[in-house]
Design a protein around this motif. Sequence first.
Motif, PDB file in Angstrom:
ATOM      1  N   ILE A  23       1.682   7.118  -6.821  1.00  0.00           N
ATOM      2  CA  ILE A  23       0.729   7.714  -7.130  1.00  0.00           C
ATOM      3  C   ILE A  23       1.768   9.428  -6.762  1.00  0.00           C
ATOM      4  CG2 ILE A  23      -1.794   8.864  -5.809  1.00  0.00           C
ATOM      5  CD1 ILE A  23      -1.825   5.453  -5.402  1.00  0.00           C
ATOM      6  N   SER A  24       2.619   9.197  -5.446  1.00  0.00           N
ATOM      7  CA  SER A  24       2.148  10.312  -5.018  1.00  0.00           C
ATOM      8  C   SER A  24       3.721  11.140  -6.339  1.00  0.00           C
ATOM      9  CB  SER A  24       3.156  11.033  -3.561  1.00  0.00           C
ATOM     10  OG  SER A  24       4.613  10.532  -4.229  1.00  0.00           O
TER      11      SER A  24
ATOM     12  N   GLU B 267      -5.237  12.969  -8.069  1.00  0.00           N
ATOM     13  CA  GLU B 267      -4.729  14.018  -7.862  1.00  0.00           C
ATOM     14  C   GLU B 267      -3.857  14.508  -8.912  1.00  0.00           C
ATOM     15  OE1 GLU B 267      -1.404  12.517  -5.164  1.00  0.00           O
ATOM     16  OE2 GLU B 267      -2.990  10.913  -3.542  1.00  0.00           O
TER      17      GLU B 267
ATOM     18  N   THR C  54       0.709  -1.270  -0.060  1.00  0.00           N
ATOM     19  CA  THR C  54       0.188  -0.669  -0.351  1.00  0.00           C
ATOM     20  C   THR C  54       1.192   1.307   0.205  1.00  0.00           C
ATOM     21  OG1 THR C  54      -1.845  -0.825   0.934  1.00  0.00           O
ATOM     22  CG2 THR C  54      -1.694   1.103   0.748  1.00  0.00           C
ATOM     23  N   ARG C  55       1.844   0.920   0.844  1.00  0.00           N
ATOM     24  CA  ARG C  55       3.047   1.901   1.068  1.00  0.00           C
ATOM     25  C   ARG C  55       3.923   2.428  -0.227  1.00  0.00           C
ATOM     26  NH1 ARG C  55       3.899   0.868   6.073  1.00  0.00           N
ATOM     27  NH2 ARG C  55       6.162  -0.388   5.796  1.00  0.00           N
TER      28      ARG C  55
ATOM     29  N   ASN D 146      -5.826   1.007  -9.159  1.00  0.00           N
ATOM     30  CA  ASN D 146      -5.270   1.130  -7.922  1.00  0.00           C
ATOM     31  C   ASN D 146      -4.401   2.774  -8.399  1.00  0.00           C
ATOM     32  OD1 ASN D 146      -6.911   0.217  -6.589  1.00  0.00           O
ATOM     33  ND2 ASN D 146      -5.399  -1.208  -6.236  1.00  0.00           N
TER      34      ASN D 146
ATOM     35  N   GLN E 238       0.711   4.051  -2.641  1.00  0.00           N
ATOM     36  CA  GLN E 238       1.194   5.817  -2.442  1.00  0.00           C
ATOM     37  C   GLN E 238       1.837   5.882  -3.218  1.00  0.00           C
ATOM     38  OE1 GLN E 238      -1.803   7.353  -1.528  1.00  0.00           O
ATOM     39  NE2 GLN E 238      -0.206   8.712  -2.623  1.00  0.00           N
ATOM     40  N   ASP E 239       3.491   5.743  -2.940  1.00  0.00           N
ATOM     41  CA  ASP E 239       5.045   6.307  -3.319  1.00  0.00           C
ATOM     42  C   ASP E 239       4.477   6.878  -5.112  1.00  0.00           C
ATOM     43  OD1 ASP E 239       5.760   6.617  -1.010  1.00  0.00           O
ATOM     44  OD2 ASP E 239       7.003   5.047  -1.317  1.00  0.00           O
TER      45      ASP E 239
ATOM     46  N   GLY F 298      -5.647   6.866  -8.869  1.00  0.00           N
ATOM     47  CA  GLY F 298      -5.029   7.892  -7.607  1.00  0.00           C
ATOM     48  C   GLY F 298      -4.431   8.485  -8.150  1.00  0.00           C
TER      49      GLY F 298
END
Length: 268
Positions: A177-178, A210, A170-171, A202, A174-175, A206
């Motif tokens: 995605i960011s 964003e 998950t992390r 996902n 998210q990394d 994401g």
Amino acid sequence: MHLNGSGETQEPQKIYDCRKCRDTGYYEIEKDGYTFMKECECGKMQRERIEKKLKFASIPKEFEGQTVDNFRTDCYSTPQAQELAKMAKLVAKRYVEKFPEIQEIGKGLYFHSNVKGSGKTRLAVSIANDLINKNLVVAKFCTTIQILDQIRETWGGQEEGQTGQTSTETRLIQDIISVPVLVIDDIGVEQPKDWINERFYNILNGRMNEKRITIFTSNFRINKLRLDDRIVDRINKMALPIEFPAESIRAVIARKENDDLLNRLLGT
């Protein structure tokens, strides 16, 4: 070292590229009785920031230093192919120039050609290089296979389905995605499996939400991707499709390099 008139040894005077900051990147200023450190105009700190961004970007060595301006369109063999390449180069150039306003809407690019080695990865990476060198944004390059391998590594050797989505995975997602600008190379080469569709959905959902910039390269048109319809819909929303010539300039460049090397070896 050398001796002065009194017989004492003296260290040789160090020569700095910038005397003002003594190559530290900062110098002291005083204002209202306080001392502050100010970034030097020599640009040392800016160069270091750019170097860190380039290291983070993981640009393949063969593309280091490549820019949009030095992307060659005369390597293609036909006028039609050259025109397509010139259009792609013009789009890339304008994209970099207008990036601050483009970033607000979160729109990327989708370079596609059904022939490998057509130059699409070269131009996509050149955009990332230009954005980094102009200090506009942080960028990251990765292939779809690299993304999938990194996800698998979070499973601890177990097959997907036994562990589900771990917190480490998950992390990682998210990394991904960011990242402000992400170049995803060769999307469409992966096998169409449920877990792959789920992860790419996902990631792309994401990034779309964003308004993160994603630049894709592929051997397939968007509507020909063997991915979930939800993913295809998001790519359509996230990126402007740009066609590349159906011609391998990698092969042309390789032949020229081989000819040049042979001539050097034979002394001709």
